[in-house]
Design an enzyme around this catalytic site. Structure first.
Site, PDB file in Angstrom:
ATOM      1  N   ASP A   1      49.145  21.702  29.760  1.00  0.00           N
ATOM      2  CA  ASP A   1      49.310  20.978  31.018  1.00  0.00           C
ATOM      3  C   ASP A   1      49.681  21.976  32.105  1.00  0.00           C
ATOM      4  O   ASP A   1      50.357  22.972  31.838  1.00  0.00           O
ATOM      5  CB  ASP A   1      50.405  19.913  30.892  1.00  0.00           C
ATOM      6  CG  ASP A   1      50.000  18.750  30.013  1.00  0.00           C
ATOM      7  OD1 ASP A   1      48.805  18.404  29.989  1.00  0.00           O
ATOM      8  OD2 ASP A   1      50.890  18.178  29.356  1.00  0.00           O
TER       9      ASP A   1
ATOM     10  N   ASP B   1      43.863  14.453  31.590  1.00  0.00           N
ATOM     11  CA  ASP B   1      44.775  13.363  31.956  1.00  0.00           C
ATOM     12  C   ASP B   1      44.291  12.655  33.214  1.00  0.00           C
ATOM     13  O   ASP B   1      44.314  11.426  33.304  1.00  0.00           O
ATOM     14  CB  ASP B   1      46.194  13.899  32.201  1.00  0.00           C
ATOM     15  CG  ASP B   1      46.829  14.502  30.961  1.00  0.00           C
ATOM     16  OD1 ASP B   1      46.491  14.062  29.838  1.00  0.00           O
ATOM     17  OD2 ASP B   1      47.675  15.402  31.123  1.00  0.00           O
TER      18      ASP B   1
END
Length: 150
Positions: A109, A122
């Site tokens: 991330d 995401d």
């Protein structure tokens, strides 16, 4: 065709950006580019870091989700431009994060938002969900109109 095109584009962009981040940023390094903040982290859980250490389980769930979508797409009701786009984003996002979970045991991330630190997969999942909700509302309105017309 639209479904497959979006799925492939999401996977390629997601994996390319994750590789770029892994190669060019140190863990927890923070940079700003064009007003967007990036911080490199690895998440072994799910959204928001919930259930850490269960990445491979979520990877298997991603595989099952993709299989389920392919099964649904055999039906004509699950075809059309809006649902193709929605499902393309959903499957692309699921595969993007699923690959990380199954191969690395964690997800890379790096895009900082008020809700946490995310990645391209995401964001694709979020877009897919919003488009799916819009699709379902449109379908509901069409069914309602047909009932009134009868």
């Amino acid at each position: 065709m639209l479904f497959y095109l979006i799925t492939i584009i999401v996977i390629l962009i997601d994996q390319a950006t994750k590789i770029f981040v892994r190669l060019n940023l140190a863990m927890n390094e923070r940079v700003t580019w064009s007003g967007i903040e990036f911080t490199y982290i690895e998440n072994s859980g799910m959204a928001g870091g919930f259930f850490p250490g269960f990445a491979r389980v979520f990877g298997i769930i991603s595989v099952l989700f993709v299989i389920f979508i392919f099964y649904l797409r055999r039906s004509p009701e699950w075809r059309g431009p809006l649902i193709d786009i929605s499902l393309g984003f959903l499957v692309g996002g699921a595969i993007g994060n699923g690959v990380d979970r199954l191969l690395h045991g964690q997800v890379t991330d790096f895009i900082v938002r008020s809700g946490g630190i995310l990645n391209i997969a995401d964001h694709a999942l979020e877009i897919g969900i919003v488009l799916f909700i819009i699709h379902e509302i449109v379908q509901w309105l069409k069914r309602r109109k047909r009932v009134k017309d009868e």
